[in-house]
Design a protein around this motif. Structure first.
Motif, PDB file in Angstrom:
ATOM      1  N   ALA A   1       0.830  -1.220   0.000  1.00 49.85           N
ATOM      2  CA  ALA A   1       0.000   0.000   0.000  1.00 49.85           C
ATOM      3  C   ALA A   1       0.849   1.248   0.000  1.00 49.85           C
ATOM      4  CB  ALA A   1      -0.919  -0.012   1.223  1.00 49.85           C
ATOM      5  N   TYR A   2       1.986   1.230   0.702  1.00 49.33           N
ATOM      6  CA  TYR A   2       2.835   2.412   0.751  1.00 49.33           C
ATOM      7  C   TYR A   2       3.515   2.637  -0.590  1.00 49.33           C
ATOM      8  CZ  TYR A   2       6.108   5.857   2.521  1.00 49.33           C
ATOM      9  OH  TYR A   2       6.814   7.014   2.719  1.00 49.33           O
TER      10      TYR A   2
ATOM     11  N   ALA B   1      -4.716   2.290   5.106  1.00 49.08           N
ATOM     12  CA  ALA B   1      -5.656   1.377   4.451  1.00 49.08           C
ATOM     13  C   ALA B   1      -5.524  -0.070   4.914  1.00 49.08           C
ATOM     14  CB  ALA B   1      -5.497   1.481   2.926  1.00 49.08           C
ATOM     15  N   PRO B   2      -4.313  -0.647   5.038  1.00 48.91           N
ATOM     16  CA  PRO B   2      -4.212  -2.060   5.465  1.00 48.91           C
ATOM     17  C   PRO B   2      -4.755  -2.310   6.869  1.00 48.91           C
ATOM     18  CG  PRO B   2      -2.165  -1.325   4.470  1.00 48.91           C
ATOM     19  CD  PRO B   2      -2.987  -0.098   4.662  1.00 48.91           C
TER      20      PRO B   2
ATOM     21  N   ASN C   1      -8.690  -3.238   7.531  1.00 43.10           N
ATOM     22  CA  ASN C   1      -9.213  -4.544   7.099  1.00 43.10           C
ATOM     23  C   ASN C   1     -10.104  -5.118   8.205  1.00 43.10           C
ATOM     24  OD1 ASN C   1      -9.628  -7.206   6.260  1.00 43.10           O
ATOM     25  ND2 ASN C   1      -7.571  -7.358   5.359  1.00 43.10           N
ATOM     26  N   PRO C   2     -11.358  -5.459   7.893  1.00 45.74           N
ATOM     27  CA  PRO C   2     -12.281  -5.979   8.925  1.00 45.74           C
ATOM     28  C   PRO C   2     -11.874  -7.355   9.452  1.00 45.74           C
ATOM     29  CG  PRO C   2     -13.290  -6.117   6.745  1.00 45.74           C
ATOM     30  CD  PRO C   2     -12.032  -5.324   6.577  1.00 45.74           C
ATOM     31  N   LEU C   3     -10.964  -8.021   8.761  1.00 42.09           N
ATOM     32  CA  LEU C   3     -10.534  -9.339   9.227  1.00 42.09           C
ATOM     33  C   LEU C   3      -9.522  -9.261  10.377  1.00 42.09           C
ATOM     34  CD1 LEU C   3     -10.125 -11.186   5.797  1.00 42.09           C
ATOM     35  CD2 LEU C   3     -12.059 -11.249   7.374  1.00 42.09           C
ATOM     36  N   ILE C   4      -8.996  -8.091  10.617  1.00 39.53           N
ATOM     37  CA  ILE C   4      -8.049  -7.946  11.729  1.00 39.53           C
ATOM     38  C   ILE C   4      -8.829  -7.992  13.040  1.00 39.53           C
ATOM     39  CG2 ILE C   4      -6.410  -6.387  12.840  1.00 39.53           C
ATOM     40  CD1 ILE C   4      -5.671  -5.341  10.084  1.00 39.53           C
TER      41      ILE C   4
ATOM     42  N   PHE D   1      -1.861  -1.790  15.646  1.00 37.81           N
ATOM     43  CA  PHE D   1      -0.578  -1.710  14.949  1.00 37.81           C
ATOM     44  C   PHE D   1       0.021  -0.331  15.122  1.00 37.81           C
ATOM     45  CE2 PHE D   1      -2.796  -5.139  12.835  1.00 37.81           C
ATOM     46  CZ  PHE D   1      -1.806  -6.088  12.676  1.00 37.81           C
ATOM     47  N   GLN D   2       1.330  -0.272  15.064  1.00 35.27           N
ATOM     48  CA  GLN D   2       2.102   0.959  15.039  1.00 35.27           C
ATOM     49  C   GLN D   2       3.146   0.849  13.946  1.00 35.27           C
ATOM     50  OE1 GLN D   2       3.556   1.019  19.093  1.00 35.27           O
ATOM     51  NE2 GLN D   2       2.040   2.576  19.701  1.00 35.27           N
TER      52      GLN D   2
END
Length: 497
Positions: free
Chosen positions: A60-61, A69-70, A73-76, A82-83
């Motif tokens: 994505a970057y 954007a990553p 994700n609704p699956l996370i 995250f950082q």
């Protein structure tokens, strides 16, 4: 305090404590090992998820210069944040303050690069760090051999980027807390059930003990006819059976001694009455010289008989209480002493005393008592034998130690149903011998006392018309312990000889 408790209470308390400790230790070990496995599974899942998100972030970057954007994700999972850092600069931060949730904490600290378990505001978090390649063009160009001009220099000067996954482990620790609560509840329930079972078992076990205790109190009040029921083959029933045997033995001993006293009174009363009668007759003026001589003879004869009776009874009592002074003695000396004492009686009936000298044989015991033992046996054999017969004395040796000594006569014999009664005080097979042969029935009782004082046993074998064999068994173990002393004694005797 515990020393004052009943037996069943001690069993109950000890079993309750043991069951609680057992269940608690097993449960804690199981829970801790399960918690470790859960943490390991969470670590593996977090590492895998960090690797997947890392690829999405890099793509994505490179394509959109967008880091957010990553992470949408609704699956996370919701408990994962995250950082993204470039050097010490935070480019993206999805980790917010979590509410403070009380939970059980084992205090594990996992410090494994790139994994780390950290506690923040009493909440445990798992940190997973992955290196990010945000300048992916340089890496791809280098791999394909088509690097853009200036890209290499720019990539080389950029600070390294990293992706940090933060996972909230509250659910894991909450499950652990629930497992511990369930464990403690189960420990309580199982301990209570175990205590109930042990109380029942201890009461069942202690019932025979209480009965035995009550039986001891009953017997202590001189009621020896009491018997305990024997319903099994375990140790307590075996103890009850032995208690019954003991009571029966005591009862038989009391019966035998009462019988002995009755016989003693009977043996003493008749001659005493006659002596008193003859003494009164001597005081009478009507008593002639012939009458006086008859009275004196009778008084003298009965007095001697009473004196012999008293001596035998005193000897019997002394042997019962005497501390035997054992020493090594030669068998031939004991046999010769006994044969000399009985020789006159044997010659009167023309009896032969057969014995083969065994100069190497020795015995360990009280020489005087052993001679008395053999004299009494020979005396009975002479009285039981007919004229012109013989009495055989034989010894069985083991390494020169007398293990068995037997006296065999060939007289009238003894009925089989009377063999067990021979050693009872004042018991005589032939009741007529009491006055005709000065017998009072103490000889074999004295023999039994002497052989028991030497840790041995006496055995009778007889058939009517075929004679009687009396066997004396001596314990060979006594000789083994004193073999060295015996060797030294014989060496000294040989030197002096």
């Amino acid at each position: 305090m515990i020393y004052k408790m009943k037996l069943w209470q001690k069993i109950c308390i000890s079993s309750l404590i043991a069951s609680i400790l057992l269940f608690a230790v097993c449960g804690i070990i199981t829970t801790v090992s399960g918690h470790k496995r859960n943490l390991q599974a969470e670590e593996n899942q977090a590492v895998w998820l960090a690797g997947q998100v890392k690829e999405e972030v890099e793509r994505a970057y490179r394509e959109h210069k967008d880091l957010t954007a990553p992470f949408l994700n609704p699956l996370i999972p919701e408990d994962v944040c995250f950082q993204v850092y470039r050097g010490e600069t935070r480019l993206y931060d999805g980790f917010g303050l979590e509410p403070e949730t009380p939970r059980y904490d084992f205090g594990y600290e996992i410090a494994r690069e790139p994994l780390e378990l950290v506690t923040i505001q009493k909440v445990n978090y798992l940190f997973v760090e992955e290196a990010l390649d945000l300048e992916g063009g340089a890496a791809e160009g280098s791999a394909a051999g088509k690097a853009r001009p200036g890209a290499s220099a720019a990539g080389a000067g950029a600070e390294p980027a990293r992706l940090v996954l933060v996972k909230d482990l509250s659910d894991v620790y909450a499950r652990c807390s629930a497992q511990l609560q369930t464990l403690f509840l189960l420990c309580g329930i199982l301990s209570a059930v175990s205590a109930l079972i042990m109380v029942t078992a201890s009461l069942i076990i202690t019932v025979p003990v209480k009965k035995i205790n009550e039986a001891v109190k009953i017997v202590s009040d001189d009621y020896y006819a009491y018997r305990l029921p024997v319903t099994g083959t375990d140790e307590l029933n075996e103890l009850s059976a032995n208690f019954n045997v003991m009571c029966e033995a005591i009862e038989n001993n009391i019966r035998n001694y009462k019988f002995a006293i009755d016989n003693f009174i009977h043996e003493v009363k008749t001659p005493l009455t006659s002596i008193i009668g003859y003494a009164d007759m001597l005081k009478s003026y009507d008593c002639t010289g012939e009458c006086r001589e008859e009275a004196v003879d009778y008084i003298l004869t009965q007095s001697r008989r009473l004196n012999s009776l008293v001596k035998k009874i005193m000897g019997f009592l002394v042997i019962e209480s005497k501390q035997v002074e054992k020493k090594f003695v030669r068998l031939d000396e004991v046999v010769n002493m006994a044969c000399i004492s009985i020789r006159v009686q044997a010659e009167m009936k023309d009896l032969r005393l057969e014995y083969q000298n065994r100069p190497e044989a020795y015995m360990y015991g009280d020489e005087e008592l052993l001679a008395t033992l053999l004299v009494n046996l020979l005396d009975n054999s002479v009285k039981a034998s007919g004229e012109h017969s013989h009495i055989h004395i034989e010894a069985v040796l083991q390494e020169n130690a007398v293990e068995e000594l037997s006296v065999h006569d060939f007289g009238r014999g003894i009925p089989e149903d009377e063999l067990d009664k021979l050693t009872e005080p004042f018991y005589m097979v032939d009741k007529s011998r009491s006055r005709s042969q000065n017998g009072i029935g103490l000889g074999l009782s004295i023999c039994k006392s002497i052989i028991q004082a030497h840790n041995g046993r006496i055995e009778f074998l007889s058939k009517p018309g075929e004679g009687t064999v009396v066997r004396l068994h001596f314990p060979y173990e006594d000789y083994q312990y004193l073999r060295q002393a015996q060797d030294e004694l014989f060496e000294k005797t040989d030197i002096e000889g």
